[in-house]
Design a protein around this motif. Structure first.
Motif, PDB file in Angstrom:
ATOM      1  N   VAL A  98       0.753  -1.257  -0.149  1.00 25.41           N
ATOM      2  CA  VAL A  98       0.018  -0.235  -0.002  1.00 25.41           C
ATOM      3  C   VAL A  98       0.791   1.233  -0.093  1.00 25.41           C
ATOM      4  CG1 VAL A  98      -1.764   1.202   1.041  1.00 25.41           C
ATOM      5  CG2 VAL A  98      -1.973  -1.178   1.162  1.00 25.41           C
ATOM      6  N   GLY A  99       0.799   2.070  -1.097  1.00 30.24           N
ATOM      7  CA  GLY A  99       1.608   3.181  -1.206  1.00 30.24           C
ATOM      8  C   GLY A  99       0.994   4.007  -2.391  1.00 30.24           C
ATOM      9  N   THR A 100       1.436   5.203  -2.055  1.00 25.51           N
ATOM     10  CA  THR A 100       1.062   6.385  -3.365  1.00 25.51           C
ATOM     11  C   THR A 100       2.166   6.622  -4.209  1.00 25.51           C
ATOM     12  OG1 THR A 100       1.816   8.205  -2.066  1.00 25.51           O
ATOM     13  CG2 THR A 100      -0.540   7.439  -1.735  1.00 25.51           C
ATOM     14  N   HIS A 101       3.235   6.350  -4.131  1.00 28.28           N
ATOM     15  CA  HIS A 101       4.419   6.530  -5.026  1.00 28.28           C
ATOM     16  C   HIS A 101       5.593   5.788  -4.708  1.00 28.28           C
ATOM     17  CE1 HIS A 101       5.163   9.492  -1.666  1.00 28.28           C
ATOM     18  NE2 HIS A 101       6.364   9.278  -2.162  1.00 28.28           N
ATOM     19  N   LEU A 102       6.560   5.683  -5.635  1.00 27.40           N
ATOM     20  CA  LEU A 102       7.546   4.885  -5.580  1.00 27.40           C
ATOM     21  C   LEU A 102       8.793   5.669  -5.527  1.00 27.40           C
ATOM     22  CD1 LEU A 102       9.384   1.975  -5.548  1.00 27.40           C
ATOM     23  CD2 LEU A 102       8.991   2.476  -7.821  1.00 27.40           C
ATOM     24  N   THR A 103       9.700   5.593  -4.677  1.00 26.24           N
ATOM     25  CA  THR A 103      11.117   6.250  -4.579  1.00 26.24           C
ATOM     26  C   THR A 103      12.142   5.697  -4.702  1.00 26.24           C
ATOM     27  OG1 THR A 103       9.840   8.208  -2.986  1.00 26.24           O
ATOM     28  CG2 THR A 103      12.170   8.063  -2.939  1.00 26.24           C
ATOM     29  N   VAL A 104      13.087   5.917  -5.470  1.00 22.04           N
ATOM     30  CA  VAL A 104      14.395   5.369  -5.687  1.00 22.04           C
ATOM     31  C   VAL A 104      15.575   6.340  -4.846  1.00 22.04           C
ATOM     32  CG1 VAL A 104      16.109   4.268  -6.964  1.00 22.04           C
ATOM     33  CG2 VAL A 104      13.744   3.776  -7.350  1.00 22.04           C
ATOM     34  N   HIS A 105      16.334   5.984  -3.968  1.00 17.13           N
ATOM     35  CA  HIS A 105      17.173   6.658  -3.429  1.00 17.13           C
ATOM     36  C   HIS A 105      18.468   5.758  -3.959  1.00 17.13           C
ATOM     37  CE1 HIS A 105      14.588   8.458  -0.200  1.00 17.13           C
ATOM     38  NE2 HIS A 105      14.517   8.874  -1.467  1.00 17.13           N
ATOM     39  N   ALA A 106      19.596   6.429  -4.675  1.00 21.39           N
ATOM     40  CA  ALA A 106      20.557   5.910  -4.915  1.00 21.39           C
ATOM     41  C   ALA A 106      21.948   6.280  -4.233  1.00 21.39           C
ATOM     42  CB  ALA A 106      20.867   5.921  -6.509  1.00 21.39           C
ATOM     43  N   TYR A 107      22.376   5.449  -3.548  1.00 24.93           N
ATOM     44  CA  TYR A 107      23.618   5.963  -2.747  1.00 24.93           C
ATOM     45  C   TYR A 107      24.948   5.302  -3.449  1.00 24.93           C
ATOM     46  CZ  TYR A 107      20.555   6.900   1.366  1.00 24.93           C
ATOM     47  OH  TYR A 107      19.635   7.208   2.213  1.00 24.93           O
ATOM     48  N   LEU A 108      24.946   5.678  -4.667  1.00 29.44           N
ATOM     49  CA  LEU A 108      25.952   5.277  -5.678  1.00 29.44           C
ATOM     50  C   LEU A 108      26.902   6.488  -6.301  1.00 29.44           C
ATOM     51  CD1 LEU A 108      23.790   2.914  -7.411  1.00 29.44           C
ATOM     52  CD2 LEU A 108      25.474   2.284  -5.826  1.00 29.44           C
ATOM     53  N   ASP A 109      27.560   6.229  -7.377  1.00 26.28           N
ATOM     54  CA  ASP A 109      28.491   7.118  -7.876  1.00 26.28           C
ATOM     55  C   ASP A 109      27.631   7.782  -9.114  1.00 26.28           C
ATOM     56  OD1 ASP A 109      30.088   8.600  -9.626  1.00 26.28           O
ATOM     57  OD2 ASP A 109      31.703   7.209  -9.765  1.00 26.28           O
ATOM     58  N   ARG A 110      27.324   9.224  -9.021  1.00 21.10           N
ATOM     59  CA  ARG A 110      26.392   9.570 -10.031  1.00 21.10           C
ATOM     60  C   ARG A 110      26.877   9.545 -11.409  1.00 21.10           C
ATOM     61  NH1 ARG A 110      26.369  14.871  -9.696  1.00 21.10           N
ATOM     62  NH2 ARG A 110      28.252  15.200  -7.962  1.00 21.10           N
ATOM     63  N   VAL A 111      28.276   9.429 -11.686  1.00 19.60           N
ATOM     64  CA  VAL A 111      28.797   9.246 -12.999  1.00 19.60           C
ATOM     65  C   VAL A 111      28.928   7.935 -13.284  1.00 19.60           C
ATOM     66  CG1 VAL A 111      30.744   9.907 -14.328  1.00 19.60           C
ATOM     67  CG2 VAL A 111      30.143  11.603 -12.333  1.00 19.60           C
ATOM     68  N   ASP A 112      29.769   6.998 -12.594  1.00 16.22           N
ATOM     69  CA  ASP A 112      30.070   5.618 -13.023  1.00 16.22           C
ATOM     70  C   ASP A 112      28.679   4.816 -13.106  1.00 16.22           C
ATOM     71  OD1 ASP A 112      32.411   6.300 -13.560  1.00 16.22           O
ATOM     72  OD2 ASP A 112      33.415   4.965 -11.916  1.00 16.22           O
ATOM     73  N   ASP A 113      27.951   5.202 -12.187  1.00 12.94           N
ATOM     74  CA  ASP A 113      26.563   4.402 -12.017  1.00 12.94           C
ATOM     75  C   ASP A 113      25.335   5.227 -12.486  1.00 12.94           C
ATOM     76  OD1 ASP A 113      28.076   2.616 -10.539  1.00 12.94           O
ATOM     77  OD2 ASP A 113      27.882   3.576  -8.797  1.00 12.94           O
ATOM     78  N   ALA A 114      25.433   6.036 -13.526  1.00 14.42           N
ATOM     79  CA  ALA A 114      24.475   7.015 -13.953  1.00 14.42           C
ATOM     80  C   ALA A 114      23.523   6.039 -14.493  1.00 14.42           C
ATOM     81  CB  ALA A 114      25.129   7.822 -15.004  1.00 14.42           C
ATOM     82  N   SER A 115      23.633   4.791 -15.216  1.00 14.17           N
ATOM     83  CA  SER A 115      22.543   3.902 -15.486  1.00 14.17           C
ATOM     84  C   SER A 115      21.627   3.849 -14.637  1.00 14.17           C
ATOM     85  CB  SER A 115      23.194   2.832 -16.173  1.00 14.17           C
ATOM     86  OG  SER A 115      23.945   2.061 -15.119  1.00 14.17           O
ATOM     87  N   ALA A 116      21.783   3.839 -13.532  1.00 16.99           N
ATOM     88  CA  ALA A 116      20.765   3.616 -12.468  1.00 16.99           C
ATOM     89  C   ALA A 116      19.432   4.503 -12.583  1.00 16.99           C
ATOM     90  CB  ALA A 116      21.094   3.632 -10.964  1.00 16.99           C
TER      91      ALA A 116
END
Length: 506
Positions: free
Chosen positions: A379-397
């Motif tokens: 039960v929820g209204t929206h999905l949130t993804v928090h990426a504790y990763l490298d914004r450059v090397d892992d940009a495909s996330a």
């Protein structure tokens, strides 16, 4: 998977709201820093920030010339509190600025792989921020300087409020004092963002001149004031789909400002940064779709220079906060410790991903796709993804965001953490309650290890801090009743591949 959220009522028409704001003199009162417009004790320093920063122009230009004579033309910014993305917006993605607002060991290692003799480290954190991560990044860069035979003090500039911990630990580094009455994204036109941007090449004098020219229009009690129409729209919109229009840093900064300024205790709009008009949320469940460079009320629809846009959004959020009866600058002290979060065992491992979940995960779940189905089926209204990763090397996330939105039917928010934790429903992060949160974390390989890692245990203080942040945030969310799924990539490349395949199976 799940049905789309219920349709939202249309926001009030600005034509019904703007005349009332003008009659009450709201714009001019905001321009004067009238704190009675909001409950609690606002921090109104942002109103006069550009004017107060004028003396910095000569100081920044002189310091930049001095550093360039020493061959230091590359800026690595260890930042907290939204000033990193503000500096990026002012620099228009200048490659001479490298922002480290995360302790991700891969991202730090990438920054340290540059020419260190040509690098100046800027350490910047507005008042009230947790400086632990900034200090860890500073220490890692200083170790790298020493390993190259360089003097850290000669290559470091510290921007801090008077008496802050960073000033006390500055040693022989250059110190520039910032104001004590602004924080977070509201500090965009203060020393906290102007110093790193200026040292990286931004024309600080032109930035402040643009802001000075635009300020009277946003403080004018006039129906033509563009901040009033935008503010009225933001106050009435439960969901805001925000496209970057080719300026991703400015759009991210604006998203932080709206979410943090209006999102109080689970209230305020859900801000969804999107790729453009083709995004599912643009014409789907979003009540308000905006492009950062083409906003209602601005002359010709175009908001102008970065400084002008920053002021427009600040005044608009202040207007919206007045309409909603919340204080746009009031938030918990970010320097407070996160909840304790001891070690945890994964529920299972698949394809380079350790899956961590609470008792909500159905027994017998043994695939990443199954865990995602269980998350979005809750039960929820929206999905949130928090990426504790490298914004450059892992940009495909980040590329997975629109696919998740299409396949789940839920407004889907993606943010690089801890830079921004959007849509979580936390008091200072913005968005309504009802978030379903997926955290992405990643291990570092030996080549990315911090030079300060313990040689006996291999413990990397940067990686440890990052995981502790994610765990602490998960505990805080779970305490509020939010369902959190953490996917930890033991191998980042393999983990991202596994995750992409799992999303395709939803």
């Amino acid at each position: 998977m799940t049905g789309r959220p219920p349709p939202y009522p249309p926001p009030p028409r600005p034509a019904e709201v703007v005349p009332r704001l003008v009659a009450a003199g709201i714009p001019s009162r905001i321009g004067k820093g009238d704190t009675s417009l909001w409950p609690n004790a606002a921090r109104p320093g942002w109103v006069g920030a550009a004017r107060a920063a004028r003396p910095l122009v000569g100081e920044i230009e002189g310091l930049r010339d001095q550093l360039r004579l020493a061959g230091q033309v590359r800026v690595v910014l260890a930042a907290a509190g939204g000033v990193g993305v503000a500096a990026e917006a002012l620099c228009a993605a200048d490659p001479r600025l490298v922002v480290l607002d995360s302790t991700d060991p891969v991202q730090v290692a990438d920054a340290l792989a540059g020419e260190l003799a040509a690098t100046v480290l800027v350490v910047s954190a507005p008042p009230g921020e947790d400086t632990t991560g900034v200090e860890l990044v500073r220490d890692a860069v200083h170790r790298a300087f020493r390993a190259e035979g360089l003097d850290p003090d000669a290559q470091t500039v510290v921007v801090t409020p008077p008496g802050g911990p960073l000033q006390q630990e500055a040693g022989g580094a250059v110190v520039v004092l910032g104001p004590a009455d602004v924080d977070g994204p509201w500090a965009a036109l203060t020393a906290f963002a102007l110093v790193p941007a200026g040292l990286a090449g931004a024309d600080v004098g032109a930035v402040l001149a643009d802001a000075a020219a635009a300020a009277p229009g946003f403080a004018a009690d006039s129906d033509d004031n563009p901040a009033l129409e935008l503010g009225a729209l933001l106050a009435g919109a439960p969901v805001v789909a925000l496209a970057d229009d080719g300026t991703p840093a400015l759009a991210e900064w604006a998203g932080q400002l709206v979410a943090g300024g209006l999102g109080k205790d689970g209230h305020g709009p859900l801000v969804v940064p999107v790729e453009g008009p083709d995004a599912p949320e643009w014409a789907g469940g979003a009540a308000l779709a905006l492009s950062i460079g083409d906003v209602p009320g601005a002359a010709g629809g175009t908001a102008g220079s970065p400084a002008t846009q920053i002021l427009l959004w600040q005044h608009a959020v202040a207007v919206a906060a007045h309409l909603l009866g919340v204080d746009p600058t009031d938030r918990p002290d970010a320097a407070a410790a996160r909840p304790a979060s001891g070690g945890e065992q994964p529920a299972f491992v698949e394809g380079g991903i350790e899956v961590h979940a609470g008792p909500w995960l159905p027994a017998g779940t043994d695939t990443v796709a199954g865990a995602l189905r269980a998350l979005v089926g809750s039960v929820g209204t929206h999905l949130t993804v928090h990426a504790y990763l490298d914004r450059v090397d892992d940009a495909s996330a980040a590329v997975l965001r629109p696919e998740l939105a299409r396949r789940t039917g839920l407004p889907t928010v993606f943010g690089w953490a801890p830079r921004w934790l959007p849509g979580s429903g936390q008091r200072d992060k913005g968005g309504p309650v009802g978030a379903l949160v997926c955290q992405l974390t990643g291990a570092a390989d030996d080549t990315d290890a911090d030079p300060g890692a313990d040689p006996g245990t291999g413990t990397d203080p940067l990686a440890e801090h990052q995981i502790a942040q994610a765990r602490g945030d998960a505990v805080a969310l779970a305490t509020r009743g939010t369902i959190v799924l953490r996917l930890h990539f033991t191998d980042r490349v393999a983990g991202l591949v596994t995750l992409a395949r799992a999303v395709q199976q939803l």
